[in-house]
Scaffold this active site. Structure first.
Site, PDB file in Angstrom:
ATOM      1  N   TYR A  10      -3.807   0.603   0.283  1.00 54.91           N
ATOM      2  CA  TYR A  10      -2.656   0.466   1.181  1.00 54.91           C
ATOM      3  C   TYR A  10      -2.944  -0.515   2.323  1.00 54.91           C
ATOM      4  O   TYR A  10      -2.206  -1.479   2.551  1.00 54.91           O
ATOM      5  CB  TYR A  10      -2.225   1.821   1.759  1.00 54.91           C
ATOM      6  CG  TYR A  10      -1.366   1.613   2.981  1.00 54.91           C
ATOM      7  CD1 TYR A  10      -0.042   1.218   2.843  1.00 54.91           C
ATOM      8  CD2 TYR A  10      -1.904   1.691   4.264  1.00 54.91           C
ATOM      9  CE1 TYR A  10       0.737   0.939   3.963  1.00 54.91           C
ATOM     10  CE2 TYR A  10      -1.140   1.417   5.377  1.00 54.91           C
ATOM     11  CZ  TYR A  10       0.180   1.040   5.219  1.00 54.91           C
ATOM     12  OH  TYR A  10       0.937   0.743   6.312  1.00 54.91           O
ATOM     13  N   ASP A  63       2.732   3.093   0.678  1.00 49.60           N
ATOM     14  CA  ASP A  63       2.249   4.267   1.394  1.00 49.60           C
ATOM     15  C   ASP A  63       3.129   5.451   0.999  1.00 49.60           C
ATOM     16  O   ASP A  63       3.949   5.359   0.096  1.00 49.60           O
ATOM     17  CB  ASP A  63       2.289   4.022   2.907  1.00 49.60           C
ATOM     18  CG  ASP A  63       3.706   4.039   3.429  1.00 49.60           C
ATOM     19  OD1 ASP A  63       4.623   3.714   2.640  1.00 49.60           O
ATOM     20  OD2 ASP A  63       3.920   4.379   4.604  1.00 49.60           O
ATOM     21  N   GLU A  87      -2.983  -0.326  11.638  1.00 52.23           N
ATOM     22  CA  GLU A  87      -2.943   0.280  10.309  1.00 52.23           C
ATOM     23  C   GLU A  87      -3.994   1.370  10.146  1.00 52.23           C
ATOM     24  O   GLU A  87      -3.731   2.414   9.548  1.00 52.23           O
ATOM     25  CB  GLU A  87      -3.111  -0.784   9.218  1.00 52.23           C
ATOM     26  CG  GLU A  87      -1.934  -1.749   9.105  1.00 52.23           C
ATOM     27  CD  GLU A  87      -0.620  -1.053   8.785  1.00 52.23           C
ATOM     28  OE1 GLU A  87      -0.643   0.081   8.263  1.00 52.23           O
ATOM     29  OE2 GLU A  87       0.441  -1.646   9.060  1.00 52.23           O
TER      30      GLU A  87
END
Length: 292
Positions: A119, A137, A36
């Site tokens: 996020y 996102d 991520e």
DNA sequence: TACGCGTGGCC
DNA sequence: TGGCCAAGCGT
């Protein structure tokens, strides 16, 4: 988003999702977190090989935390935004020291870690641990703007509003909510794309508010496209590239070669020092942090 | 809220 | 060719 559309979207995800390593059944919270962070503003294709190297080299947060910042920045390579690498390194240290070397599953605990924002905290909670959390996102913002609001694209981001938009239709069931979050992102990445959306193959085509509205053009404020050529960002990148490509500390004269304008060059080197991306040795040379 | 922060591929 | 785009964050 109606229940049947959610069903179809999840079904589509189960048959059509990309086979990415951080989605494998044996994935770890650490692997998901590393992915991520790397994927923040960097395309999947460029992340894949670096992620593989990192997980082999540093299979747990404590392993990364034990590396020097310079090693981490070299391994980050040219993924871009290298401050992300330093923040991930710092987060790994906190996870190792305070969370038993296990990436937290709780959104608020994740939010307290460096480099993890609205996020990423929810993405880790949902994708690594199956938690129910709105994961929003740029892909999800675009999908929601079209399918739910009937607009051509998302307007300016607002974390509060964006989270509430998705929360409004997120299923109560935890694993199902987590799967939908992944499916929304994948739909935005593969089908409901920014340019040339592939509406003919979209699993929620019949429920899409944008289709029903006749696919109107985006009418919101123009998005500011940031320049790169000639900016400090480019110069900082050139300076760091010299240090990544060199074994030991280098003289300033070596760094001076990358950019002709001395004022901008020196300002950028100063900012790299302030950011902790570069260090100066006792004899006045420059190096990646921790490498001298 | 707006801006700065890397890098490279695509049409 | 060059604008546009790519799983954001911190300030």
């Amino acid at each position: 988003m109606r229940e049947p559309a959610i069903d179809r979207l999840i079904g589509w995800f189960e048959t059509s999702a990309r086979d990415l390593p951080w989605r494998a059944p044996d994935r770890t919270g650490w692997g998901v977190l590393v992915s991520e962070i790397m994927l923040q503003q960097t395309p999947v294709a460029r992340v894949l090989p670096i992620w593989q190297e990192w997980l082999e080299r540093w299979p747990a947060p404590s392993a990364l935390a034990a590396a020097s910042q310079g090693e981490v920045l070299r391994a980050w390579g040219k993924l871009g935004y290298p401050r992300r690498a330093l923040r991930l390194h710092a987060a790994a240290g906190v996870i190792a020291a305070e969370h038993g070397d296990v990436v937290p599953s709780d959104v608020d605990t994740l939010l307290a870690l460096p480099g993890i924002g609205a996020y990423t905290a929810r993405a880790v909670a949902a994708f690594a641990y199956g938690r129910r959390a709105p994961v929003v996102d740029t892909n999800v913002r675009r999908v929601v703007a079209r399918a739910v609001h009937g607009a051509g694209d998302a307007g300016p981001p607002s974390t509060t509003r964006d989270l509430a938009d998705v929360e409004a239709f997120l299923p109560a069931d935890e694993p199902r909510a987590a799967k939908l979050s992944a499916a929304l992102m994948e739909l935005g990445a593969l089908v409901c794309t920014a340019r040339t959306p592939r509406c003919a193959v979209c699993p929620v085509h019949d429920d899409c508010a944008w289709q029903h509205a006749g696919r109107p053009e985006y009418t919101g404020p123009a998005k500011a496209v940031q320049k790169f050529a000639g900016t400090d960002r480019q110069v900082r990148g050139l300076l760091l590239d010299v240090l990544r490509g060199t074994e030991g500390p280098v003289e300033k004269a070596r760094l001076d070669l990358v950019w002709s304008q001395s004022g901008q060059r020196d300002r950028c080197l100063d900012s790299l020092l302030v950011d902790g991306l570069v260090e100066q040795t006792s004899d006045g040379l420059f190096a990646l942090p921790g490498e001298h």
